[in-house]
Design an enzyme around this catalytic site. Structure first.
Site, mmCIF file in Angstrom:
data_model
loop_
_atom_site.group_PDB
_atom_site.id
_atom_site.type_symbol
_atom_site.label_atom_id
_atom_site.label_comp_id
_atom_site.label_asym_id
_atom_site.label_seq_id
_atom_site.Cartn_x
_atom_site.Cartn_y
_atom_site.Cartn_z
ATOM 1 N N SER A 1 47.557 41.474 -47.157
ATOM 2 C CA SER A 1 47.424 41.524 -48.569
ATOM 3 C C SER A 1 48.863 41.456 -49.196
ATOM 4 C CB SER A 1 47.168 43.093 -48.852
ATOM 5 O OG SER A 1 47.458 43.532 -50.186
ATOM 6 N N LYS B 1 47.869 45.996 -44.610
ATOM 7 C CA LYS B 1 46.494 45.459 -44.396
ATOM 8 C C LYS B 1 46.240 44.165 -43.497
ATOM 9 C CE LYS B 1 43.158 46.368 -46.827
ATOM 10 N NZ LYS B 1 43.054 46.173 -48.146
ATOM 11 N N ASN C 1 43.045 41.732 -43.051
ATOM 12 C CA ASN C 1 41.675 41.653 -43.620
ATOM 13 C C ASN C 1 41.078 40.789 -42.865
ATOM 14 O OD1 ASN C 1 42.630 43.509 -45.627
ATOM 15 N ND2 ASN C 1 43.339 41.552 -46.965
ATOM 16 N N HIS D 1 19.187 52.117 -39.235
ATOM 17 C CA HIS D 1 19.937 52.927 -40.364
ATOM 18 C C HIS D 1 21.155 53.051 -40.427
ATOM 19 C CE1 HIS D 1 15.411 53.344 -40.752
ATOM 20 N NE2 HIS D 1 15.375 54.055 -39.456
ATOM 21 N N ASN E 1 16.125 2.150 -53.279
ATOM 22 C CA ASN E 1 15.290 3.099 -53.077
ATOM 23 C C ASN E 1 15.090 3.410 -51.506
ATOM 24 O OD1 ASN E 1 15.265 3.186 -55.704
ATOM 25 N ND2 ASN E 1 13.127 2.636 -55.956
HETATM 26 N N1 ARG Z 1 22.338 6.079 -56.042
HETATM 27 C C1 ARG Z 1 20.968 6.047 -55.708
HETATM 28 C C2 ARG Z 1 20.488 7.695 -55.230
HETATM 29 O O1 ARG Z 1 21.274 8.067 -54.707
HETATM 30 C C3 ARG Z 1 20.350 4.934 -55.186
HETATM 31 C C4 ARG Z 1 19.112 4.740 -55.388
HETATM 32 C C5 ARG Z 1 19.030 3.986 -56.703
HETATM 33 N N2 ARG Z 1 17.832 3.275 -57.095
HETATM 34 C C6 ARG Z 1 17.776 3.200 -58.383
HETATM 35 N N3 ARG Z 1 16.538 2.600 -58.657
HETATM 36 N N4 ARG Z 1 18.456 3.348 -59.342
HETATM 37 O O2 ARG Z 1 19.388 7.779 -55.194
#
Ligand code: ARG
Length: 461
Positions: free
Chosen positions: A282, A288, A290, A161, A115
């Protein structure tokens, strides 16, 4: 066929393998492997910190550093075998490292979670992307200044405009875009400050029990500081949303320029030509040519808006802390980065491939009574209140239109019929050159001012 749960690093508490479909559904390695360099950089900084703090032995650190060198080489040369069974870039690299160096590889993940690892990787990736984008923006803006300099005094109709309004110079018009893209650069620079904070140390969500040194890791990785709160560090992706919103604004500016290029290149308008290498023909109409590049850029703007909307919606209502939803942040983000970098690269090149057709701009200027405001201003200087001057000029325009001529083609007597204050010096005011030269203040379109603005622009680049 199903996978054996033993293939997963987290398989310990599971009694049943996931199906192939679930495996494919939950894996991110196909797209997050793009961050392999950032992942290795982050891991090395983490390992060095662990060793400094006595959490990892010096020998283990040497093994990890050596092993990561091999991993990097394998990835670079295309020998690395990416495996869907290993879910994501993090587990793929860690598994290979362990195969290469044994237990030291297994110790790398001490005091860390995927994480905080993934949050670190994305921030490193985005920081690199922002730095690349800044270089490209600078090249593009300097190409715009070059074009502005070449056409600093070239008159074209300015529009409101989409009706001919007043003369401006093509250089002045280009400098308007220089300003817009300058603000885009400022937005990326500002966003970078918030991207450039270290999440590592937050671990899964609550921090870690090991005596880690987050400041050391931050310094190793060039972060300006650490994310203050572990829950926030692993869960929020506002920095990615902010980045994508800066991308969306940049593309909005690109789309405005594109729209003008497309219009200017239409034979009906004929203000510019774009070099052949940016256009296509084209398959059915041989005549053309483009303007595909600006048209596509206009279209890709919608795509980047979509990525912004994806990310905003992804983040909406997510409870603290990390949720797997966040894995979905990568594809929109990567796509925005791809789109922006390709677009800027191609536009920097294309700006040098624009040829101005001054004669067509001149012709358009003489068809729209572009100097009508100048005549009104002239009358004000002769003592008329502006509203009366406005009305008198309106009558003059009506008469000129009926005769099929522009204002300077009316005779002195004809002009006097609408306003007796008119004298012979009026014709100097009615010319395009006179109109341009008289807007002689900072930010105005007088060629001298445009040249001064160009000098300032070069100084800012
Ligand atoms: N592949 C996951 C992501 O992109 C990585 C983190 C995953 N963490 C987990 N607890 N599954 O977020």
């Amino acid at each position: 066929m199903t996978s054996s749960p033993a293939q997963y690093t987290w398989a310990g508490r599971f009694s049943e393998p996931v199906s192939d479909l679930v495996k494919r559904y939950t894996a991110s390695v196909d797209f997050d492997r793009r961050m392999w360099q950032q992942d290795i950089r982050g891991s090395l900084a983490h390992a060095r910190m662990l060793a400094r703090q006595g959490i990892l032995s010096a020998g283990d650190l040497i093994d990890i550093e050596r092993g990561m060198e091999t991993v990097a080489r394998e990835i670079e040369t295309g020998q690395f075998e990416w495996s869907l069974d290993l879910e994501d870039v993090h587990l793929n690299i860690e598994k290979r490292l362990t195969a290469l160096v044994g237990d030291a590889g297994k110790r790398l993940h001490t005091g860390r979670s995927r994480n905080d690892q993934v949050a670190t990787d994305i921030r490193l990736y985005l920081r690199d992307a922002i730095d690349d984008i800044q270089v490209l923006l600078k090249q593009f803006r300097s190409a715009l200044v070059d074009l502005a300099e070449k056409e600093a005094a070239t008159p074209m109709p300015g529009f409101t405009h989409l009706q001919v309004a007043q003369p401006v110079t093509f250089g002045h018009h280009m400098l308007a875009y220089f300003e817009m893209f300058g603000r885009d650069g400022e937005r990326f620079a500002d966003c970078r400050k918030r991207v450039n904070r270290l999440p590592l140390g937050a671990a899964a969500l609550a921090g870690t029990t090991y005596p880690i040194d987050r400041e050391f890791v931050a310094a190793e990785l060039g972060f300006e500081g650490v994310c203050e709160n572990s829950l926030d560090a692993v869960s929020d992706r506002d920095f990615a949303i902010e980045f994508t919103s800066a991308c969306a604004l940049l593309m909005m500016h690109i789309s405005r320029l594109s729209e003008e290029l497309v219009m200017w290149m239409s034979p009906r308008v004929g203000f510019i030509q774009i070099a052949d290498r940016f256009c296509t023909g084209s398959s059915i109409m041989p005549q053309k040519k483009n303007p595909d590049v600006p048209e596509l850029a206009r279209g890709k703007t919608g795509r980047v808006y979509g990525q912004l909307m994806s990310l905003l919606t992804l983040m909406k209502s997510q409870p603290l802390a990390y949720n797997k939803d966040n894995q979905e942040d990568k594809e929109p983000l990567f796509d925005a980065v791809n789109t922006i970098t390709d677009t800027l690269r191609i536009f920097a090149d294309m700006a040098g491939g624009i040829t101005v057709r001054a004669e067509n701009m001149q012709a358009a200027l003489t068809q729209g009574f572009a100097t009508a405001t100048d005549l009104a201003d002239y009358l004000v200087k002769k003592g008329l209140p502006f509203r009366d001057a406005h009305e008198a000029v309106g009558h003059a325009v009506k008469a000129a239109e009926a005769r099929g001529v522009d204002l300077p083609q009316l005779t002195l007597d004809e002009l006097r019929a609408f306003c007796p204050q008119v004298e012979n010096d009026v014709f100097a005011v009615l010319t395009v050159a006179g109109s341009l030269a008289s807007r002689n203040h900072i930010g105005g379109t007088a060629p001298d001012q445009v040249r001064a603005a160009i000098a300032r622009a070069r100084g800012r680049l």
